[in-house]
Scaffold this motif. Structure first.
Motif, PDB file in Angstrom:
ATOM      1  N   GLY A  28       0.820  -1.201   0.000  1.00  0.00           N
ATOM      2  CA  GLY A  28       0.000   0.000   0.000  1.00  0.00           C
ATOM      3  C   GLY A  28       0.852   1.248   0.000  1.00  0.00           C
ATOM      4  N   LEU A  62      -1.440   2.082   7.002  1.00  0.00           N
ATOM      5  CA  LEU A  62      -0.328   1.532   6.233  1.00  0.00           C
ATOM      6  C   LEU A  62       0.664   0.817   7.146  1.00  0.00           C
ATOM      7  CD1 LEU A  62       1.067   1.348   3.434  1.00  0.00           C
ATOM      8  CD2 LEU A  62       2.294   3.445   4.049  1.00  0.00           C
ATOM      9  N   LEU A 110      -3.360  -3.591   1.039  1.00  0.00           N
ATOM     10  CA  LEU A 110      -4.482  -2.663   0.969  1.00  0.00           C
ATOM     11  C   LEU A 110      -4.995  -2.621  -0.463  1.00  0.00           C
ATOM     12  CD1 LEU A 110      -3.010   0.246   3.128  1.00  0.00           C
ATOM     13  CD2 LEU A 110      -4.572  -1.569   3.856  1.00  0.00           C
ATOM     14  N   PRO A 154      -5.791  -1.579  -3.880  1.00  0.00           N
ATOM     15  CA  PRO A 154      -5.452  -0.397  -4.682  1.00  0.00           C
ATOM     16  C   PRO A 154      -6.673   0.108  -5.434  1.00  0.00           C
ATOM     17  CG  PRO A 154      -4.681  -2.381  -5.783  1.00  0.00           C
ATOM     18  CD  PRO A 154      -5.233  -2.816  -4.450  1.00  0.00           C
ATOM     19  N   HIS A 206       1.333  -0.659  -7.968  1.00  0.00           N
ATOM     20  CA  HIS A 206       0.353   0.339  -7.521  1.00  0.00           C
ATOM     21  C   HIS A 206       0.437   1.633  -8.327  1.00  0.00           C
ATOM     22  CE1 HIS A 206      -0.582  -1.522  -3.325  1.00  0.00           C
ATOM     23  NE2 HIS A 206      -0.301  -2.442  -4.219  1.00  0.00           N
TER      24      HIS A 206
END
Length: 311
Positions: free
Chosen positions: A153, A178, A188, A190, A199
């Motif tokens: 993340g 995070l 996490l 995206p 990402h």
């Protein structure tokens, strides 16, 4: 036997103490510490980091870099942790020069780090204003990947004043989330249209002609991600930065270039000699003409880790 606490390392790339990228990294580490992690920080301003000179001795000869600085120490230190938080400010659209220097110096580290398991990495980038952050996120993600990381993340913050980001509760919450995600090795989700590996947007905005089909619009890609080469059509195919892919890159491209060059070395030297014999002026500062130091002390060069809690 009592299980050892997980260790999370924050690497702050900013040379300015107390800036937004440092503060948000501290927030993320504090959240991990509260969940039982051992947390430490490395500040690049404490390290001696020299530029890669492109000699490739790390590939063709020694397997290590000839530079006598703290880069190898940093890579080895990072590999001893269970997770990393990388944070960076934005200087003129991108990350500071020391981030690029670390990425360039990663070639030799790829060899020594091959085969090690990937560790979760979270990135925090800060810019003063939106629109001036275009290159900072790719640079920071590339650093995380060459550290042998797996991105879980990121946080993108906009705050012009030092530590001003701490007044934004949303940013603080994002940084805390995070830090916990890195500790728990939890990816996490995206946003839509973002590569699940690096990402980053799967296609830069503005690269599709008007009237293009929906699958050709920015954020939708019929082929591999242009940055990490993750291919959604073949998700099991290794992306560019896996040990497997990097090993093939070394074996199939970098190493064969040596024999090709040696076979043409005399020809290359002859072509270069004709240019080197041409008179061209070389300008550089005369000794003693450089501006005097402003008297400020140089930052420490100890490569220290700074505990921030969670012991």
């Amino acid at each position: 036997m009592k299980e050892r606490p997980k260790k999370v390392l924050g690497i702050v790339t900013s040379l300015r103490p107390g800036g937004n990228s440092e503060m948000l990294a501290r927030v993320a580490l504090r959240a991990a510490s509260r969940r039982g992690a051992q947390t430490d920080m490395v500040f690049l301003r404490d390290l001696k980091i020299e530029f890669c000179d492109g000699c490739l001795a790390c590939v063709f000869k020694t397997g290590t870099c000839h530079r006598q600085d703290d880069v190898h120490w940093l890579y080895e230190t990072a590999r001893a942790y269970d997770g990393l938080i990388l944070s960076s400010p934005t200087y003129m659209l991108g990350a500071p020069a020391q981030v690029k220097a670390l990425v360039d110096r990663s070639v030799g580290e790829m060899v020594s780090g091959a085969g090690r398991p990937a560790i979760p990495v979270g990135t925090i980038a800060v810019a003063g204003i939106a629109g001036w952050d275009y290159f900072v996120r790719p640079a920071l993600r590339q650093l995380g990947l060459v550290f042998g990381g797996r991105l879980v993340g990121d946080v993108m913050a906009f705050a012009p004043g030092p530590a001003e980001s701490l007044l934004d509760s949303r940013l603080v919450n994002d940084a805390e989330e995070l830090g916990v995600a890195v500790l728990e090795d939890r990816v996490l989700e995206p946003p839509e249209g973002v590569c699940p590996v690096c990402h980053l947007p799967t296609r830069p905005p503005g690269t599709v002609a008007p009237g293009a089909a929906a699958e050709d619009l920015p954020g939708h890609s019929a082929g591999p991600c242009p940055f990490c080469l993750h291919d959604p059509r073949n998700p099991d195919t290794p992306h560019r930065f896996t040990p497997h892919s990097l090993g093939h890159f070394m074996a199939d491209w970098m190493l064969p270039t040596r024999d090709r060059f040696l076979a043409r070395k005399a020809e290359v030297k002859a072509a270069a000699a004709s240019l080197l014999e041409t008179e061209v002026g070389r300008r550089r500062p005369e000794p003693g003409l450089r501006e005097e130091s402003d008297g400020r002390e140089e930052p420490g060069r100890t490569g220290r880790r700074v505990p921030v809690g969670g012991r």
